[in-house]
Design a protein around this motif. Sequence first.
Motif, PDB file in Angstrom:
ATOM      1  N   MET A  79      -1.111  15.256   8.496  1.00 61.93           N
ATOM      2  CA  MET A  79      -2.255  15.105   7.491  1.00 61.93           C
ATOM      3  C   MET A  79      -3.622  15.416   8.084  1.00 61.93           C
ATOM      4  O   MET A  79      -3.664  15.453   9.280  1.00 61.93           O
ATOM      5  CB  MET A  79      -2.158  13.592   7.079  1.00 61.93           C
ATOM      6  CG  MET A  79      -1.953  12.568   8.123  1.00 61.93           C
ATOM      7  SD  MET A  79      -2.215  10.729   7.487  1.00 61.93           S
ATOM      8  CE  MET A  79      -0.596  11.059   6.269  1.00 61.93           C
ATOM      9  N   ALA A  83      -7.438  11.067   8.049  1.00 63.39           N
ATOM     10  CA  ALA A  83      -6.429  10.253   7.262  1.00 63.39           C
ATOM     11  C   ALA A  83      -5.566   9.590   8.450  1.00 63.39           C
ATOM     12  O   ALA A  83      -4.852   8.611   8.077  1.00 63.39           O
ATOM     13  CB  ALA A  83      -5.474  11.015   6.165  1.00 63.39           C
ATOM     14  N   PRO A  86      -6.549   4.988   9.420  1.00 64.26           N
ATOM     15  CA  PRO A  86      -5.656   3.913   8.917  1.00 64.26           C
ATOM     16  C   PRO A  86      -4.355   3.762   9.692  1.00 64.26           C
ATOM     17  O   PRO A  86      -4.053   2.826  10.028  1.00 64.26           O
ATOM     18  CB  PRO A  86      -5.673   3.887   7.458  1.00 64.26           C
ATOM     19  CG  PRO A  86      -6.025   5.462   7.215  1.00 64.26           C
ATOM     20  CD  PRO A  86      -6.767   5.934   8.300  1.00 64.26           C
ATOM     21  N   TYR A  87      -3.759   4.850  10.129  1.00 63.55           N
ATOM     22  CA  TYR A  87      -2.584   4.656  10.516  1.00 63.55           C
ATOM     23  C   TYR A  87      -2.728   4.418  12.181  1.00 63.55           C
ATOM     24  O   TYR A  87      -1.724   3.478  12.599  1.00 63.55           O
ATOM     25  CB  TYR A  87      -1.694   6.137  10.823  1.00 63.55           C
ATOM     26  CG  TYR A  87      -0.935   6.483   9.386  1.00 63.55           C
ATOM     27  CD1 TYR A  87       0.063   5.793   9.126  1.00 63.55           C
ATOM     28  CD2 TYR A  87      -1.565   7.223   8.751  1.00 63.55           C
ATOM     29  CE1 TYR A  87       0.844   6.257   7.863  1.00 63.55           C
ATOM     30  CE2 TYR A  87      -1.102   7.456   7.330  1.00 63.55           C
ATOM     31  CZ  TYR A  87       0.343   6.916   7.015  1.00 63.55           C
ATOM     32  OH  TYR A  87       0.938   7.204   5.840  1.00 63.55           O
ATOM     33  N   ASN A 178      -9.726   0.083  10.166  1.00 60.52           N
ATOM     34  CA  ASN A 178     -10.175   1.371   9.816  1.00 60.52           C
ATOM     35  C   ASN A 178     -11.673   1.478   9.502  1.00 60.52           C
ATOM     36  O   ASN A 178     -12.151   2.054   8.681  1.00 60.52           O
ATOM     37  CB  ASN A 178      -9.548   1.736   8.387  1.00 60.52           C
ATOM     38  CG  ASN A 178      -9.600   3.157   7.818  1.00 60.52           C
ATOM     39  OD1 ASN A 178      -9.945   3.900   8.708  1.00 60.52           O
ATOM     40  ND2 ASN A 178      -9.657   3.140   6.466  1.00 60.52           N
ATOM     41  N   ARG A 181     -15.211   6.231  12.216  1.00 66.84           N
ATOM     42  CA  ARG A 181     -15.296   7.392  11.677  1.00 66.84           C
ATOM     43  C   ARG A 181     -15.602   8.513  12.655  1.00 66.84           C
ATOM     44  O   ARG A 181     -16.344   8.007  13.751  1.00 66.84           O
ATOM     45  CB  ARG A 181     -15.937   7.606  10.678  1.00 66.84           C
ATOM     46  CG  ARG A 181     -15.732   6.861   9.310  1.00 66.84           C
ATOM     47  CD  ARG A 181     -14.516   7.338   8.505  1.00 66.84           C
ATOM     48  NE  ARG A 181     -14.339   6.528   7.579  1.00 66.84           N
ATOM     49  CZ  ARG A 181     -13.377   5.524   7.660  1.00 66.84           C
ATOM     50  NH1 ARG A 181     -12.972   4.983   8.669  1.00 66.84           N
ATOM     51  NH2 ARG A 181     -13.116   4.675   6.741  1.00 66.84           N
ATOM     52  N   ARG A 322     -11.027  15.739   4.440  1.00 67.35           N
ATOM     53  CA  ARG A 322      -9.841  16.577   4.349  1.00 67.35           C
ATOM     54  C   ARG A 322     -10.311  18.073   5.093  1.00 67.35           C
ATOM     55  O   ARG A 322      -9.729  18.873   5.350  1.00 67.35           O
ATOM     56  CB  ARG A 322      -9.365  16.707   3.112  1.00 67.35           C
ATOM     57  CG  ARG A 322      -8.074  17.202   2.908  1.00 67.35           C
ATOM     58  CD  ARG A 322      -7.541  16.842   1.487  1.00 67.35           C
ATOM     59  NE  ARG A 322      -8.430  16.890   0.475  1.00 67.35           N
ATOM     60  CZ  ARG A 322      -8.585  17.634  -0.288  1.00 67.35           C
ATOM     61  NH1 ARG A 322      -8.015  18.842  -0.303  1.00 67.35           N
ATOM     62  NH2 ARG A 322      -9.501  17.424  -1.311  1.00 67.35           N
TER      63      ARG A 322
ATOM     64  N   LYS C  72      -5.586  13.477  -2.741  1.00 67.54           N
ATOM     65  CA  LYS C  72      -5.103  14.249  -1.851  1.00 67.54           C
ATOM     66  C   LYS C  72      -5.730  13.565  -0.691  1.00 67.54           C
ATOM     67  O   LYS C  72      -4.900  13.852   0.603  1.00 67.54           O
ATOM     68  CB  LYS C  72      -6.091  15.650  -2.015  1.00 67.54           C
ATOM     69  CG  LYS C  72      -5.363  16.724  -3.015  1.00 67.54           C
ATOM     70  CD  LYS C  72      -5.989  17.925  -2.881  1.00 67.54           C
ATOM     71  CE  LYS C  72      -5.399  18.773  -4.005  1.00 67.54           C
ATOM     72  NZ  LYS C  72      -6.251  19.550  -4.720  1.00 67.54           N
ATOM     73  N   GLU C  73      -6.860  12.856  -0.669  1.00 70.51           N
ATOM     74  CA  GLU C  73      -7.358  12.144   0.641  1.00 70.51           C
ATOM     75  C   GLU C  73      -6.189  11.059   0.916  1.00 70.51           C
ATOM     76  O   GLU C  73      -6.144  10.538   2.172  1.00 70.51           O
ATOM     77  CB  GLU C  73      -8.716  11.823   0.452  1.00 70.51           C
ATOM     78  CG  GLU C  73      -9.747  12.904   0.424  1.00 70.51           C
ATOM     79  CD  GLU C  73      -9.953  13.573   1.635  1.00 70.51           C
ATOM     80  OE1 GLU C  73      -9.502  13.035   2.697  1.00 70.51           O
ATOM     81  OE2 GLU C  73     -10.898  14.429   1.631  1.00 70.51           O
ATOM     82  N   PRO C  75      -3.827   8.731   2.591  1.00 67.17           N
ATOM     83  CA  PRO C  75      -3.065   8.997   3.563  1.00 67.17           C
ATOM     84  C   PRO C  75      -1.362   8.684   3.238  1.00 67.17           C
ATOM     85  O   PRO C  75      -0.733   9.661   3.532  1.00 67.17           O
ATOM     86  CB  PRO C  75      -3.421   8.123   4.773  1.00 67.17           C
ATOM     87  CG  PRO C  75      -4.879   7.584   4.465  1.00 67.17           C
ATOM     88  CD  PRO C  75      -4.866   7.605   2.841  1.00 67.17           C
ATOM     89  N   PRO C  76      -1.063   7.648   2.601  1.00 69.58           N
ATOM     90  CA  PRO C  76       0.204   7.618   2.217  1.00 69.58           C
ATOM     91  C   PRO C  76       0.763   8.060   0.849  1.00 69.58           C
ATOM     92  O   PRO C  76       1.763   8.134   0.532  1.00 69.58           O
ATOM     93  CB  PRO C  76       0.174   5.972   2.367  1.00 69.58           C
ATOM     94  CG  PRO C  76      -0.949   5.519   1.894  1.00 69.58           C
ATOM     95  CD  PRO C  76      -1.870   6.449   2.228  1.00 69.58           C
ATOM     96  N   CYS C 108      -6.734   1.194   2.894  1.00 70.72           N
ATOM     97  CA  CYS C 108      -7.438   1.759   3.854  1.00 70.72           C
ATOM     98  C   CYS C 108      -8.848   2.107   3.181  1.00 70.72           C
ATOM     99  O   CYS C 108      -9.943   2.191   4.029  1.00 70.72           O
ATOM    100  CB  CYS C 108      -6.878   3.031   4.214  1.00 70.72           C
ATOM    101  SG  CYS C 108      -6.596   4.392   3.220  1.00 70.72           S
ATOM    102  N   ILE C 110     -10.137   4.932   1.705  1.00 66.36           N
ATOM    103  CA  ILE C 110     -10.402   6.166   2.074  1.00 66.36           C
ATOM    104  C   ILE C 110     -10.490   6.810   0.574  1.00 66.36           C
ATOM    105  O   ILE C 110     -11.410   7.612   0.587  1.00 66.36           O
ATOM    106  CB  ILE C 110      -9.480   7.047   2.587  1.00 66.36           C
ATOM    107  CG1 ILE C 110      -9.601   6.613   4.173  1.00 66.36           C
ATOM    108  CG2 ILE C 110      -9.563   8.679   2.493  1.00 66.36           C
ATOM    109  CD1 ILE C 110      -8.771   7.537   5.177  1.00 66.36           C
TER     110      ILE C 110
END
Lengths: 398, 385, 211
Positions: A79, A83, A86-87, A178, A181, A322, C72-73, C75-76, C108, C110
């Motif tokens: 990803m 993205a 947050p992970y 999160n 940035r 993205r 698309k953005e 994350p999960p 999150c 996003i």
Amino acid sequence: MTTRTNSLKTTMQTSKNYEVRDPQSSIETQTLAINVGPQHPSTHGVFRMNVVLDGEVVTSLKPVMGYLHRNHEQIAENMSYAASMPYTDRLDYFNSMTNNFGWALTVEKLAAIDVPERVEYVRVIMAELTRLVNHVSAIGFLLNDLGAFFTPVLYAFREREKILDIFEEVSGSRMMCNYFRFGGLRRDVTPAVLEKIRGIVNKFPAFLDEFETLLTKNEILCMRCQNVGILPRDLAVNASITGPLLRASGVNYDIRKVDGYSVYNRFEFKVPLGPKGDVYDRYYVRILEMRESLKILDQALKGIPAGEIMAKKMLPFVKSPRNFKPPVGEAYGRVEGPKGELGFYVVSDGTAQPWRYHVRAPSFINLTILEDMCRGQKLADAIVILGSIDIVLGEVDR
Amino acid sequence: MEFMDQIFVNLKSTVLTLAGGFLPPWAVILLCAAISLGVIAVIGPVTMMYLTLIERKVLARMQNRIGPNRTGPWGLLQPLADGIKMLTKEDIVPKNADRIVHLVAPILIVIPALLVFAVIPFGKNMIPADLSVGVLYFLSISSTTTIAIFSASWASRNKYSLLGGMRAVAQMISYEIPMVLSVVPILLVTQSLSTGAIVRAQGAYGGWGWFVFTPWGFAAFITFFLCAVAECNRSPFDLPEAESEIVAGFHTEYSGMKFALFYMAEFMNAFTLSALAATLFLGGWQGPWLPSWAWFFIKTYALIFIMLWFRGTLPRFRVDQMMNLAWKFLLPLSLINILVAGFWHFANPPLAIGGSIAMLWASGWIFTRLNRDYTPEKRTYLFGE
Amino acid sequence: MFFGSGVIKGMLVTLKAFAASYFRGPDKGGIFTVQYPEQRLAEKENFRNFPFLVYDKTPDNLRCVACDICAKECPPKCITIVREFDKDNKPLKRPAVFSIDHTVCMNCGICEEACPFDAIFMDHNFEIASTDRQGDLLLQKEALLKSNDYFNKIRPTDASAIDAKRAEAEAKKKAAEQAAAAKAAAAAAAPKLAAAAADKPAVPTEPPKTV
């Protein structure tokens, strides 16, 4: 139960402090193999130790990890860079701000992004608040492992709660922040929040004093912790231990000093070092580190400038993360996380997704030394030593 | 005052007088025993139930929480809710367990805990059975708990249980010795083993002649109380059930009501041992102004509060340190204390006071020095730049 | 100090807390817990939970144009969007299906950041426990729709800034339309061109705030 083997005998004789039984004794005894975990109350999550006990003494201990493996690295490779942010919160879920910091730092290094001044200061403030949160609850949980019935941990959580409120106010979430940035922050910190942080920083030393009255001189705590689970300096260095664990063993190594990343080189602070490297030193080094963190916070709050919260270069990617494609190359960014050196290694092939992504998780690497510290100690000590390493299974297993 | 003091005694004798009107004498004697038994059988479990609530409340308050407050006002119905939950829970017996011993052990552990209530003087003339060997009876009955705990741990066929059981046996037998020895000075001075007589011996100075106010009494009280805490497996001596190390120790494999019985025995032991400590050292029901039974319960609950306070503050000992404390500190101290009690008895008052304090202080200091391995080190922490 | 003094000092700390729990306020060492269902902490404005879709005035008038950027953005990948088509199979600027799986979503935020149309925002509603996974946790468009007023209520700062921004954009659009109309009119009636252009566009009174 397994009968005692020769190999075990040799390990026992080589280890220090081990009370070898009388070889002339006619009583036939056996060792006892027990599984501590993965559903044990004090393994800090789903962690398992295969312990062989001789009476109460640990003769061998094999850590078994991986019950919480979630494929973090592979997911991140599939990803976009943003993205993954947050992970990273979910790596060491006590310290999401520092995890964010590490990942942001790495990508900024990869893409050569200059970060505005204000952002750096806010990042330092958040990272040091995280350190307070982590250390105070680590000590609380250590005391839980020692058998104190939740009192220290709840006192710790009372203070942690105030800091988490700050995190919620700036980032929107208490633990999964999160907030960082690439090249900036999710949103600016308002003056009101800074005022609140100042209030916390002013009140925290009083809490620490109270906490120390409860714990530091407590004879039972001293008896349980002093000279238990000694990690020799050389072994610590060889096993690439980092963080408070390493400094408790007397090695002066703090990435905030060594790298001076972000704006850490502008602040006056010291690195506390332990004389012996036992559980007590780890406990006390954490207390001292909190006091140093408070110094950093104090200076950062005084020096925080006004300004932008996003680097110019990254402005186009705020709305479309993205599309952010760093140049081909690789970068390793590291921060001094509360648990040790948290490193992110990333290789970019010029696309929007990292080609390789790796996390150097301090909990995981610090855990590898567990058996060496536990052998020859009592079972109760093994639990305390595990607690003093301060692991979070989310980070160990990833 | 006198009326309030003797209200329960008078109530019982009224009932017996009324019953004597139409019952034969042997039945009245049986009724007398039955009333005492009934009261104990109620007091024991009710004490236990509300001790759980008190413990949770006190610990919560120490931890800046409120504690249970959802069931009834101030959570007063919480013990009932817990009881119902315990009764309706599934009773799980491990496949390889020794089923009979596994079943018998929790019953076995409750019986001595209830039996020892017989010699507790709850108030003036309020002793269920004033045995001439009361203290001895108490100590010997309560020491049988060890067997129940060990059979529970062995029958469970669980390694954690076994470890807990082994710890329990080692701990309870070790602490029995200083505990008994710390009682000896009291027996020497009062020349009686009867709990009733011991309380009466503390009635000097208008109910303030408690043994804890003498130097040897104070030392014996500290020793006895620490041993009592260890005897009923409470923090910081809760090694047999150390939840952070060996899950739940000897009752790991127990669930439902069987588990509740262990819990009940633990709390009843805590109550009876506190009651005995109050009886032996704090003057039992002796005290001015209030009714005698009120004094007794105040003292007992004060001691129980200290036990809870320990639990709320202290981390647990390690097994070897706990044994060291018993054998290398409390045992010699209690032996010295017997000597001090004799000295106190035979010396003249000024010399007796000064001499016994000096002897206890010196021996305490010497034992601490001899146990230097276990005293905290001084450390200096350097700072790197 | 004598052996045991540290223990006694520690016990005084807990005793102090015990006493303070009766006599002190939460900020002075008293009870700091909150009796949750009855008492609640003030919600932080920036608090983020699961996302919701904003509509203006009526639920038909939703801002989402089914551009699929948030999906698309994400994350999960918990957002599913299917564009709506009209009878002639012509794509419309609205989603036919918009579903968010709360069991997957990791809060999150996003999606909110990425959305170019200010259509999706993070909600404050955290009491969503349910036993029905399909019905209550896999939320469809109807359940996700919430009015702009609601958004203004839970997050006034962000909402007013976005409203101002949208009003400005709207005004610009109108001005452009008017200008185009004026141009057309001017083209139609070439001689009298100057006066018509004086029709100035409505300038928003408040300057937009940065979020």
